[in-house]
Design a protein around this motif. Sequence first.
Motif, PDB file in Angstrom:
ATOM      1  N   TRP A   1       0.063  -3.844 -13.177  1.00  0.00           N
ATOM      2  CA  TRP A   1       1.116  -3.010 -13.287  1.00  0.00           C
ATOM      3  C   TRP A   1       0.813  -1.856 -12.589  1.00  0.00           C
ATOM      4  O   TRP A   1       1.603  -1.658 -11.438  1.00  0.00           O
ATOM      5  CB  TRP A   1       1.778  -3.109 -14.604  1.00  0.00           C
TER       6      TRP A   1
ATOM      7  N   ARG B   1       1.864  -0.280  -8.054  1.00  0.00           N
ATOM      8  CA  ARG B   1       2.251   0.965  -7.921  1.00  0.00           C
ATOM      9  C   ARG B   1       1.444   1.966  -7.007  1.00  0.00           C
ATOM     10  O   ARG B   1       1.865   2.363  -6.168  1.00  0.00           O
ATOM     11  CB  ARG B   1       2.607   1.803  -9.302  1.00  0.00           C
TER      12      ARG B   1
ATOM     13  N   VAL C   1       2.679   2.831  -3.191  1.00  0.00           N
ATOM     14  CA  VAL C   1       2.730   4.143  -2.621  1.00  0.00           C
ATOM     15  C   VAL C   1       2.032   4.351  -1.209  1.00  0.00           C
ATOM     16  O   VAL C   1       2.542   4.750  -0.158  1.00  0.00           O
ATOM     17  CB  VAL C   1       2.225   5.183  -3.622  1.00  0.00           C
TER      18      VAL C   1
ATOM     19  N   VAL D   1       3.884   2.742   1.706  1.00  0.00           N
ATOM     20  CA  VAL D   1       4.848   3.304   2.463  1.00  0.00           C
ATOM     21  C   VAL D   1       4.226   3.871   3.561  1.00  0.00           C
ATOM     22  O   VAL D   1       4.996   3.990   4.703  1.00  0.00           O
ATOM     23  CB  VAL D   1       5.375   4.489   1.430  1.00  0.00           C
TER      24      VAL D   1
ATOM     25  N   ALA E   1      -2.141  -3.898   1.805  1.00  0.00           N
ATOM     26  CA  ALA E   1      -1.123  -5.003   1.967  1.00  0.00           C
ATOM     27  C   ALA E   1      -1.811  -6.118   1.360  1.00  0.00           C
ATOM     28  O   ALA E   1      -0.998  -6.987   0.475  1.00  0.00           O
ATOM     29  CB  ALA E   1      -0.930  -5.439   3.262  1.00  0.00           C
TER      30      ALA E   1
ATOM     31  N   HIS F   1      -1.880  -5.662  -2.780  1.00  0.00           N
ATOM     32  CA  HIS F   1      -0.436  -5.473  -2.988  1.00  0.00           C
ATOM     33  C   HIS F   1       0.063  -6.688  -3.253  1.00  0.00           C
ATOM     34  O   HIS F   1       0.593  -7.304  -4.250  1.00  0.00           O
ATOM     35  CB  HIS F   1       0.482  -4.378  -2.450  1.00  0.00           C
TER      36      HIS F   1
ATOM     37  N   LEU G   1       2.652 -12.095   5.507  1.00  0.00           N
ATOM     38  CA  LEU G   1       1.489 -11.643   5.583  1.00  0.00           C
ATOM     39  C   LEU G   1       0.289 -12.521   5.893  1.00  0.00           C
ATOM     40  O   LEU G   1      -0.659 -12.101   6.832  1.00  0.00           O
ATOM     41  CB  LEU G   1       1.164 -10.635   4.315  1.00  0.00           C
TER      42      LEU G   1
ATOM     43  N   ALA H   1      10.462  -1.810   0.187  1.00  0.00           N
ATOM     44  CA  ALA H   1       9.881  -0.370   0.257  1.00  0.00           C
ATOM     45  C   ALA H   1      10.792   0.736  -0.669  1.00  0.00           C
ATOM     46  O   ALA H   1      10.260   1.349  -1.549  1.00  0.00           O
ATOM     47  CB  ALA H   1       9.458   0.090   1.663  1.00  0.00           C
TER      48      ALA H   1
ATOM     49  N   VAL I   1       9.753   2.128  -4.300  1.00  0.00           N
ATOM     50  CA  VAL I   1       9.779   3.679  -4.528  1.00  0.00           C
ATOM     51  C   VAL I   1      10.977   3.872  -5.442  1.00  0.00           C
ATOM     52  O   VAL I   1      10.404   4.887  -6.700  1.00  0.00           O
ATOM     53  CB  VAL I   1      10.190   4.252  -3.260  1.00  0.00           C
TER      54      VAL I   1
ATOM     55  N   ILE J   1       9.503   2.956  -9.005  1.00  0.00           N
ATOM     56  CA  ILE J   1       8.292   3.981  -9.432  1.00  0.00           C
ATOM     57  C   ILE J   1       9.031   5.440  -9.824  1.00  0.00           C
ATOM     58  O   ILE J   1       8.649   5.781 -10.898  1.00  0.00           O
ATOM     59  CB  ILE J   1       7.193   4.186  -8.326  1.00  0.00           C
TER      60      ILE J   1
END
Lengths: 162, 112
Positions: free
Chosen positions: A20, A24, A28, A31, A112, A115, B18, B61, B65, B68
Amino acid sequence: MKTDQELPETQVSRTRAVGWLLQRLTGVGLVLFLALHFWVQHMPTGFLATAEEYRTIMRELGEADPGFAGAVAEGKIKEALPGEHVITSRKVLERLQNPLWKTVDILLLLFAVMHGMNGLNNVLGDYIQRPLARNIVLVSCWAAALLLSLQGLVSIMEVGNW
Amino acid sequence: MGAWLLHRLTGLFLVVYLVLHIMGLRSLADPASFEIYVTTYRNPLFKAAEVLLLGTVAFHAFNGVRIILQDMFFRSDRHKLLLYGVLVLTAAVTLIGGYPIIYPYFIAPLLP
Ligand code: HEM
């Protein structure tokens, strides 16, 4: 076969909590890296070739390599439309000549893949209960992540000269 | 629930993409194969798909966010509002980023 309920509870919840958290942290990072990636590879900036630049690149590569000229003649490599910006090997090479960009691309790849495969593992973990099957899924996801990372790294490192 | 499912489906779709993407990049080793690879992606169908891909990434995305931030800072009576924010941002990025992608294929030919 032991089920989740029979395993020491802390063990199951700890692996799941790591998954988990990892999702996260990598999310981040992604992004930033995905935004940069989209900007340089999909938007009309100097990191892509304009129609005129692409014509020059096609001509020069065709003169250097008959195989390339053949692919152009067969229509496997097409000229750019007016106003089109094209991803091309030469522009990628120029960009990856810069160590900072190369680092960004490597981080994008690793984040990538991590994730994606950790996410896949998290999803499958929601539907698969038997511990053995869970372990097989976990190992497969990380094996796939390792192979994909290596394959991507080879592609990136082959471009440019460091 | 809808957002959760969409986040999961977009995530899984992106994993498939991907893998194909990383395998396709092997062609970088040789300029001719790379240009051939890129050329297969340069037609109206794939340009439309590229915009869809952008929309998929943008939703995942922004929603990621949101998840989170929501977990860390927001009371649940604000969650709906945040979700609307995600949808607006997704639409904005897809339209603004998608325009230059489809321009040479769908819009320029319509202009006099
Ligand atoms: C800016 C980029 C991204 C952000 C911020 C982001 C964020 C997140 C977050 C926070 C989660 C956890 C959701 C939860 O626990 O409910 C997640 C799940 C996931 N993401 Fe991403 N992600 C991004 C890009 C990607 C990409 C590029 C891929 C594909 C390779 C991907 C694939 C997945 C998958 C498969 C899951 C698991 C879905 C689930 O647990 O339901 N994500 N993402």
